[in-house]
Enzyme design. Structure first.
Site, PDB file in Angstrom:
ATOM      1  N   GLU A  89       0.811  -1.192   0.000  1.00 26.94           N
ATOM      2  CA  GLU A  89       0.000   0.000   0.000  1.00 26.94           C
ATOM      3  C   GLU A  89       0.855   1.256   0.000  1.00 26.94           C
ATOM      4  OE1 GLU A  89      -1.879  -0.732   3.687  1.00 26.94           O
ATOM      5  OE2 GLU A  89      -0.448   0.520   4.756  1.00 26.94           O
ATOM      6  N   CYS A 129       3.387   8.381   0.897  1.00 22.75           N
ATOM      7  CA  CYS A 129       3.994   7.412   1.805  1.00 22.75           C
ATOM      8  C   CYS A 129       4.095   6.077   1.072  1.00 22.75           C
ATOM      9  CB  CYS A 129       3.101   7.299   3.042  1.00 22.75           C
ATOM     10  SG  CYS A 129       3.590   5.988   4.151  1.00 22.75           S
ATOM     11  N   CYS A 140       6.833  -5.223  15.737  1.00 20.59           N
ATOM     12  CA  CYS A 140       6.283  -4.257  16.699  1.00 20.59           C
ATOM     13  C   CYS A 140       4.834  -4.650  17.018  1.00 20.59           C
ATOM     14  CB  CYS A 140       6.342  -2.841  16.140  1.00 20.59           C
ATOM     15  SG  CYS A 140       8.003  -2.340  15.669  1.00 20.59           S
ATOM     16  N   CYS A 143       1.608  -2.871  15.418  1.00 19.96           N
ATOM     17  CA  CYS A 143       1.655  -2.604  13.976  1.00 19.96           C
ATOM     18  C   CYS A 143       1.142  -3.792  13.172  1.00 19.96           C
ATOM     19  CB  CYS A 143       3.090  -2.280  13.575  1.00 19.96           C
ATOM     20  SG  CYS A 143       3.319  -2.163  11.795  1.00 19.96           S
ATOM     21  N   LEU A 242      10.672   5.860  18.007  1.00 16.87           N
ATOM     22  CA  LEU A 242      11.263   5.629  19.327  1.00 16.87           C
ATOM     23  C   LEU A 242      10.266   4.912  20.237  1.00 16.87           C
ATOM     24  CD1 LEU A 242      14.155   6.394  19.973  1.00 16.87           C
ATOM     25  CD2 LEU A 242      13.306   8.292  21.331  1.00 16.87           C
ATOM     26  N   HIS A 243       9.113   5.500  20.441  1.00 21.47           N
ATOM     27  CA  HIS A 243       7.983   4.874  21.144  1.00 21.47           C
ATOM     28  C   HIS A 243       8.197   4.598  22.629  1.00 21.47           C
ATOM     29  CE1 HIS A 243       6.571   4.659  17.131  1.00 21.47           C
ATOM     30  NE2 HIS A 243       7.046   3.481  16.818  1.00 21.47           N
ATOM     31  N   CYS A 360      -0.344   2.071   9.122  1.00 21.03           N
ATOM     32  CA  CYS A 360       0.663   1.197   8.545  1.00 21.03           C
ATOM     33  C   CYS A 360       0.175  -0.230   8.297  1.00 21.03           C
ATOM     34  CB  CYS A 360       1.817   1.200   9.546  1.00 21.03           C
ATOM     35  SG  CYS A 360       3.202   0.197   9.154  1.00 21.03           S
TER      36      CYS A 360
HETATM   37  N1  SAH Z   1       9.320   0.429   9.757  1.00 20.70           N
HETATM   38  C1  SAH Z   1       9.462   1.835   9.808  1.00 20.70           C
HETATM   39  C2  SAH Z   1       8.560   2.559   8.818  1.00 20.70           C
HETATM   40  C3  SAH Z   1       7.170   2.029   8.686  1.00 20.70           C
HETATM   41  S1  SAH Z   1       6.144   2.150  10.116  1.00 20.70           S
HETATM   42  C4  SAH Z   1       9.271   2.368  11.201  1.00 20.70           C
HETATM   43  O1  SAH Z   1       8.841   1.605  12.064  1.00 20.70           O
HETATM   44  O2  SAH Z   1       9.579   3.516  11.426  1.00 20.70           O
HETATM   45  C5  SAH Z   1       5.789   3.905  10.103  1.00 20.70           C
HETATM   46  C6  SAH Z   1       5.287   4.440  11.412  1.00 20.70           C
HETATM   47  O3  SAH Z   1       3.946   3.988  11.661  1.00 20.70           O
HETATM   48  C7  SAH Z   1       6.111   4.019  12.616  1.00 20.70           C
HETATM   49  O4  SAH Z   1       6.444   5.135  13.414  1.00 20.70           O
HETATM   50  C8  SAH Z   1       5.168   3.111  13.350  1.00 20.70           C
HETATM   51  O5  SAH Z   1       5.444   3.096  14.714  1.00 20.70           O
HETATM   52  C9  SAH Z   1       3.829   3.682  13.024  1.00 20.70           C
HETATM   53  N2  SAH Z   1       2.733   2.765  13.258  1.00 20.70           N
HETATM   54  C10 SAH Z   1       2.655   1.473  12.919  1.00 20.70           C
HETATM   55  N3  SAH Z   1       1.474   0.935  13.292  1.00 20.70           N
HETATM   56  C11 SAH Z   1       0.786   1.928  13.886  1.00 20.70           C
HETATM   57  C12 SAH Z   1      -0.501   2.011  14.490  1.00 20.70           C
HETATM   58  N4  SAH Z   1      -1.300   0.950  14.564  1.00 20.70           N
HETATM   59  N5  SAH Z   1      -0.878   3.200  15.005  1.00 20.70           N
HETATM   60  C13 SAH Z   1      -0.068   4.283  14.934  1.00 20.70           C
HETATM   61  N6  SAH Z   1       1.150   4.265  14.389  1.00 20.70           N
HETATM   62  C14 SAH Z   1       1.589   3.105  13.868  1.00 20.70           C
HETATM   63 FE1  SF4 Z   2       7.663  -1.952  13.430  1.00 19.73          FE
HETATM   64 FE2  SF4 Z   2       7.737  -0.256  11.330  1.00 19.73          FE
HETATM   65 FE3  SF4 Z   2       7.938  -2.897  10.963  1.00 19.73          FE
HETATM   66 FE4  SF4 Z   2       5.627  -1.885  11.714  1.00 19.73          FE
HETATM   67  S1  SF4 Z   2       6.658  -1.496   9.792  1.00 19.73           S
HETATM   68  S2  SF4 Z   2       6.638  -3.733  12.556  1.00 19.73           S
HETATM   69  S3  SF4 Z   2       6.300  -0.222  13.035  1.00 19.73           S
HETATM   70  S4  SF4 Z   2       9.382  -1.631  12.081  1.00 19.73           S
END
Ligand code: SAH
Ligand code: SF4
Length: 377
Positions: A89, A129, A140, A143, A242-243, A360
């Site tokens: 996507e 994006c 994560c 996600c 960072l989170h 995401c």
């Molecule tokens: N893998 C990379 C880029 C893709 S994720 C990364 O983690 O930075 C892009 C952003 O979307 C990240 O900051 C991630 O923490 C956030 N993200 C993923 N799932 C999410 C959700 N359910 N709600 C809010 N932010 C989310």
């Molecule tokens: Fe974590 Fe980014 Fe991968 Fe989702 S896309 S699992 S936020 S590293």
């Protein structure tokens, strides 16, 4: 390597080997990347023999649009189908003016600060994006891509083709301004393809994006952050997820923290060769009861001290695979207040396009099954 992933000098070598004249290399590169034409049969000013050899050499479209969903706020979520049937996507986000708007949002790490063409007020600036992998191996817990796991890496041609198709789908008056590698996948876990895609996207004879309008978002792969800084002289924008500001919380949300703990990551951010006046974007997804307390905000303010950052707080978008969710709105504001009081630029980014599952990985994981209002284009 797929022909769409070739840089001009590689086209020169490939075409010279076939006895083609030197100027053809740039001509073909421009057809693909400046005009977005991936079908050699339609490259009207090339001799038929060259068109035929490009086709037998594998030059062809690399993805197709499987679905477009338009959210009420103008955000368009595009589902692309790849040659093997897998889907990824991409989201097109038109900028909107007014206070609190999350316009080109995460892309504006640098752009907002040193904008140089306020002279184009009638153009709607679009941030795209894009994805770098199908799924993600980082796991994560909040996600959708992380829960799904990694299906495969994208090739550089698949990363770039999202932008070519996104640009072709712009509406009248819109202009593609920023690209963020913030869709499905961890860009730095697919480093070589990502780096090549970046080179292609910023090439002056191609899409021609300015390096500072391209931002890589990473969960914090320390060696690759260093490599990106070295390979592009710090010119590519960096956003870091960072989170959490302590290892225990961060590891619970992001397993990658075991391998690259916070101390190492912060050190890599300090060492990133950021140009003057630019800042690293810190993304902090707020998850109720996990990382959203005021003590965590104070810790965050402390650990970021001295690093040129701006902070984006993103209330977690609920996903089907998890019971985790966003804090109550008062909680978000209290968290933000701590960071503002500590002197940071700190924004709350409500994810745009919520009504089209714009978080995401969510659309691709739903498949193309429409769950909400759908406008096909
Ligand atoms: N893998 C990379 C880029 C893709 S994720 C990364 O983690 O930075 C892009 C952003 O979307 C990240 O900051 C991630 O923490 C956030 N993200 C993923 N799932 C999410 C959700 N359910 N709600 C809010 N932010 C989310
Ligand atoms: Fe974590 Fe980014 Fe991968 Fe989702 S896309 S699992 S936020 S590293």
């Amino acid at each position: 390597m797929h022909p769409v992933a070739r840089l001009p000098e590689e086209w020169s070598a490939a075409l010279a080997a076939q006895g083609e004249r030197a100027f053809r290399a740039l001509q073909v590169f421009r057809w693909i990347h400046a005009k977005g034409e991936l079908d050699p049969a339609r490259m009207s000013d090339l001799p038929p023999a060259l068109r035929a050899s490009l086709a037998t050499g594998g030059l062809a479209p690399v993805l197709s649009v499987a679905d477009v969903r338009r959210a009420t706020d103008g955000t368009r979520k595009v589902l692309f189908r790849l040659h093997d049937g897998l889907t990824i996507e991409s989201v097109l986000i038109p900028s909107v003016s007014g206070p609190g708007s999350a316009a080109s949002d995460d892309a504006d790490a640098a752009a907002a600060e040193d904008d140089d063409d306020a002279a184009l007020p009638e153009r709607v600036r679009v941030t795209q994006c894009i994805s770098t992998q199908v799924g993600c191996a980082m796991g994560c817990v909040f996600c959708a891509s992380g829960v799904a796991g990694l299906k495969r890496n994208l090739g550089p041609e698949e990363i770039v083709a999202q932008v070519l198709a996104g640009r072709a789908a712009l509406e009248p008056g819109e202009e593609l301004r920023n690209v963020v590698l913030m869709g499905m996948g961890e860009p730095l876990h697919n480093y070589d393809a990502t780096a090549r895609a970046l080179r292609l996207l910023v090439h002056g004879q191609g899409v021609g994006l300015s390096t500072r309008r391209v931002t890589v978002s990473t969960s914090g792969l320390v060696p690759e952050i260093e490599r990106l800084g070295r390979d592009f002289g710090g010119q590519i924008g960096l956003a870091v997820s960072l989170h959490a500001a302590d290892d225990e919380t961060r590891t619970r949300l992001m397993p990658i923290n075991r391998k690259y703990p916070l101390g190492d990551l912060l050190e890599a951010l300090r060492a990133y060769p950021l140009p003057a006046r630019r800042r690293i974007t810190i993304e902090y997804t707020l998850v109720a009861g996990s990382n959203d307390d005021v003590a965590g905000a104070k810790r965050l303010a402390r650990v970021l001290r001295g690093i040129p950052v701006k902070i984006n707080l993103i209330p977690m978008n609920p996903i089907d695979a998890s019971t985790l969710g966003p804090p109550a709105s008062g909680g978000v504001e209290a968290f933000q207040r701590v960071l503002l009081d500590a002197g940071y630029s700190c924004f709350v980014r409500r994810r745009r396009g919520d009504d089209v599952s714009a978080a995401c990985g969510q659309l691709a994981l739903l498949g193309a099954k429409p769950r909400v209002r759908v406008d096909r284009s």
